[in-house]
Scaffold this motif. Structure first.
Motif, PDB file in Angstrom:
ATOM      1  N   LEU A 109     -30.740 -65.660 -28.650  1.00  0.00           N
ATOM      2  CA  LEU A 109     -30.091 -66.912 -28.915  1.00  0.00           C
ATOM      3  C   LEU A 109     -30.704 -67.631 -30.037  1.00  0.00           C
ATOM      4  CD1 LEU A 109     -29.169 -68.195 -25.147  1.00  0.00           C
ATOM      5  CD2 LEU A 109     -27.613 -67.601 -26.920  1.00  0.00           C
ATOM      6  N   ILE A 110     -32.217 -67.751 -29.779  1.00  0.00           N
ATOM      7  CA  ILE A 110     -32.918 -68.494 -30.806  1.00  0.00           C
ATOM      8  C   ILE A 110     -32.400 -68.077 -32.412  1.00  0.00           C
ATOM      9  CG2 ILE A 110     -35.029 -68.800 -31.910  1.00  0.00           C
ATOM     10  CD1 ILE A 110     -36.231 -68.804 -29.155  1.00  0.00           C
ATOM     11  N   LEU A 111     -32.204 -66.523 -32.355  1.00  0.00           N
ATOM     12  CA  LEU A 111     -32.072 -65.885 -33.778  1.00  0.00           C
ATOM     13  C   LEU A 111     -30.412 -66.367 -34.118  1.00  0.00           C
ATOM     14  CD1 LEU A 111     -33.669 -62.484 -33.399  1.00  0.00           C
ATOM     15  CD2 LEU A 111     -34.446 -64.510 -34.997  1.00  0.00           C
ATOM     16  N   TRP A 112     -29.534 -66.155 -33.055  1.00  0.00           N
ATOM     17  CA  TRP A 112     -28.173 -66.635 -33.206  1.00  0.00           C
ATOM     18  C   TRP A 112     -28.102 -67.955 -33.733  1.00  0.00           C
ATOM     19  CZ3 TRP A 112     -24.134 -66.670 -28.692  1.00  0.00           C
ATOM     20  CH2 TRP A 112     -22.781 -66.762 -29.371  1.00  0.00           C
ATOM     21  N   GLY A 113     -28.984 -69.000 -33.182  1.00  0.00           N
ATOM     22  CA  GLY A 113     -28.869 -70.239 -33.533  1.00  0.00           C
ATOM     23  C   GLY A 113     -29.296 -70.570 -35.066  1.00  0.00           C
ATOM     24  N   VAL A 120     -25.746 -70.832 -42.240  1.00  0.00           N
ATOM     25  CA  VAL A 120     -24.292 -70.660 -42.729  1.00  0.00           C
ATOM     26  C   VAL A 120     -23.355 -71.779 -42.574  1.00  0.00           C
ATOM     27  CG1 VAL A 120     -24.577 -68.018 -42.487  1.00  0.00           C
ATOM     28  CG2 VAL A 120     -23.315 -69.224 -40.712  1.00  0.00           C
ATOM     29  N   THR A 121     -24.025 -72.723 -41.834  1.00  0.00           N
ATOM     30  CA  THR A 121     -23.025 -73.891 -41.499  1.00  0.00           C
ATOM     31  C   THR A 121     -23.864 -75.288 -41.915  1.00  0.00           C
ATOM     32  OG1 THR A 121     -23.849 -74.030 -39.100  1.00  0.00           O
ATOM     33  CG2 THR A 121     -21.983 -72.808 -39.352  1.00  0.00           C
ATOM     34  N   ASP A 122     -23.170 -76.270 -41.644  1.00  0.00           N
ATOM     35  CA  ASP A 122     -23.856 -77.503 -42.064  1.00  0.00           C
ATOM     36  C   ASP A 122     -24.964 -78.308 -40.900  1.00  0.00           C
ATOM     37  OD1 ASP A 122     -22.399 -77.679 -44.598  1.00  0.00           O
ATOM     38  OD2 ASP A 122     -20.664 -78.729 -43.777  1.00  0.00           O
ATOM     39  N   TYR A 123     -24.994 -77.605 -39.856  1.00  0.00           N
ATOM     40  CA  TYR A 123     -25.873 -77.964 -39.148  1.00  0.00           C
ATOM     41  C   TYR A 123     -27.246 -77.894 -39.543  1.00  0.00           C
ATOM     42  CZ  TYR A 123     -22.181 -77.469 -35.109  1.00  0.00           C
ATOM     43  OH  TYR A 123     -21.066 -77.765 -34.571  1.00  0.00           O
ATOM     44  N   SER A 124     -28.288 -78.504 -38.873  1.00  0.00           N
ATOM     45  CA  SER A 124     -29.439 -78.435 -39.193  1.00  0.00           C
ATOM     46  C   SER A 124     -30.333 -77.860 -37.776  1.00  0.00           C
ATOM     47  CB  SER A 124     -29.967 -79.980 -39.710  1.00  0.00           C
ATOM     48  OG  SER A 124     -30.248 -80.720 -38.893  1.00  0.00           O
ATOM     49  N   ILE A 125     -31.455 -77.914 -37.820  1.00  0.00           N
ATOM     50  CA  ILE A 125     -32.048 -77.493 -36.409  1.00  0.00           C
ATOM     51  C   ILE A 125     -32.113 -78.875 -35.482  1.00  0.00           C
ATOM     52  CG2 ILE A 125     -34.348 -77.358 -35.622  1.00  0.00           C
ATOM     53  CD1 ILE A 125     -35.224 -75.820 -38.091  1.00  0.00           C
ATOM     54  N   LEU A 126     -32.074 -80.081 -35.907  1.00  0.00           N
ATOM     55  CA  LEU A 126     -32.046 -80.905 -35.180  1.00  0.00           C
ATOM     56  C   LEU A 126     -30.543 -81.475 -34.749  1.00  0.00           C
ATOM     57  CD1 LEU A 126     -34.936 -83.408 -36.436  1.00  0.00           C
ATOM     58  CD2 LEU A 126     -35.136 -81.623 -34.666  1.00  0.00           C
ATOM     59  N   SER A 127     -29.789 -81.246 -35.602  1.00  0.00           N
ATOM     60  CA  SER A 127     -28.334 -81.438 -35.115  1.00  0.00           C
ATOM     61  C   SER A 127     -27.635 -80.485 -34.484  1.00  0.00           C
ATOM     62  CB  SER A 127     -27.518 -81.752 -36.668  1.00  0.00           C
ATOM     63  OG  SER A 127     -27.294 -80.478 -37.270  1.00  0.00           O
ATOM     64  N   LEU A 128     -27.970 -79.270 -34.197  1.00  0.00           N
ATOM     65  CA  LEU A 128     -27.265 -78.244 -33.214  1.00  0.00           C
ATOM     66  C   LEU A 128     -27.750 -78.533 -32.061  1.00  0.00           C
ATOM     67  CD1 LEU A 128     -25.324 -75.938 -33.261  1.00  0.00           C
ATOM     68  CD2 LEU A 128     -27.067 -74.373 -33.460  1.00  0.00           C
ATOM     69  N   SER A 129     -26.801 -79.255 -31.130  1.00  0.00           N
ATOM     70  CA  SER A 129     -27.448 -79.423 -29.557  1.00  0.00           C
ATOM     71  C   SER A 129     -26.925 -78.413 -28.977  1.00  0.00           C
ATOM     72  CB  SER A 129     -26.787 -80.718 -29.373  1.00  0.00           C
ATOM     73  OG  SER A 129     -25.471 -80.788 -29.080  1.00  0.00           O
ATOM     74  N   MET A 175     -30.717 -77.175 -29.726  1.00  0.00           N
ATOM     75  CA  MET A 175     -30.850 -75.960 -29.244  1.00  0.00           C
ATOM     76  C   MET A 175     -31.742 -75.266 -29.487  1.00  0.00           C
ATOM     77  SD  MET A 175     -29.746 -72.484 -29.045  1.00  0.00           S
ATOM     78  CE  MET A 175     -28.844 -71.946 -30.645  1.00  0.00           C
ATOM     79  N   ILE A 176     -32.264 -74.870 -30.785  1.00  0.00           N
ATOM     80  CA  ILE A 176     -33.198 -74.012 -31.266  1.00  0.00           C
ATOM     81  C   ILE A 176     -34.477 -74.422 -30.580  1.00  0.00           C
ATOM     82  CG2 ILE A 176     -34.425 -73.153 -33.251  1.00  0.00           C
ATOM     83  CD1 ILE A 176     -31.942 -72.600 -34.407  1.00  0.00           C
TER      84      ILE A 176
END
Length: 100
Positions: A22-26, A32-41, A77-78
């Motif tokens: 799951l960590i690697l998927w995140g 590849v998207t506009d998410y950052s480490i802190l914005s992907l909840s 999430m990550i």
């Protein structure tokens, strides 16, 4: 009681590869998207990529404290998954060491 604790310990250890996946998927999603480490909840990850789990989440909101669930699902999430993987693996090895 000791056999029950050993089962819990093995479950904690055996789930580590799934948590790492799951960590690697995140990380792949962030790459590849506009998410950052802190914005992907957690809730955004579940809504966007594991939508079939949403009925279970709705059910959880009927049984648990809503403010607590809001807080848990709003965590990045990550970072959350990484800390959970480290803690559950450590807990599993600790339980095994102390039940022998």
């Amino acid at each position: 009681m000791l056999s029950f604790l050993r089962v819990i310990a093995y479950i904690c250890i055996w789930t580590t590869p799934f948590q790492v996946a799951l960590i690697l998927w995140g990380i792949g999603i962030i790459a590849v998207t506009d998410y950052s480490i802190l914005s992907l909840s957690n809730i955004e990850f579940l809504r966007d990529y594991l939508g079939f789990l949403l009925p279970i989440i709705d059910w959880l909101y009927t049984w648990f404290w809503n403010a607590l669930l809001d807080w848990v699902f709003s965590l990045p999430m990550i970072l959350h998954q990484t800390l959970k993987a480290i803690f559950s693996t450590w807990l599993g090895f600790w339980i095994l060491k102390n039940t022998r």
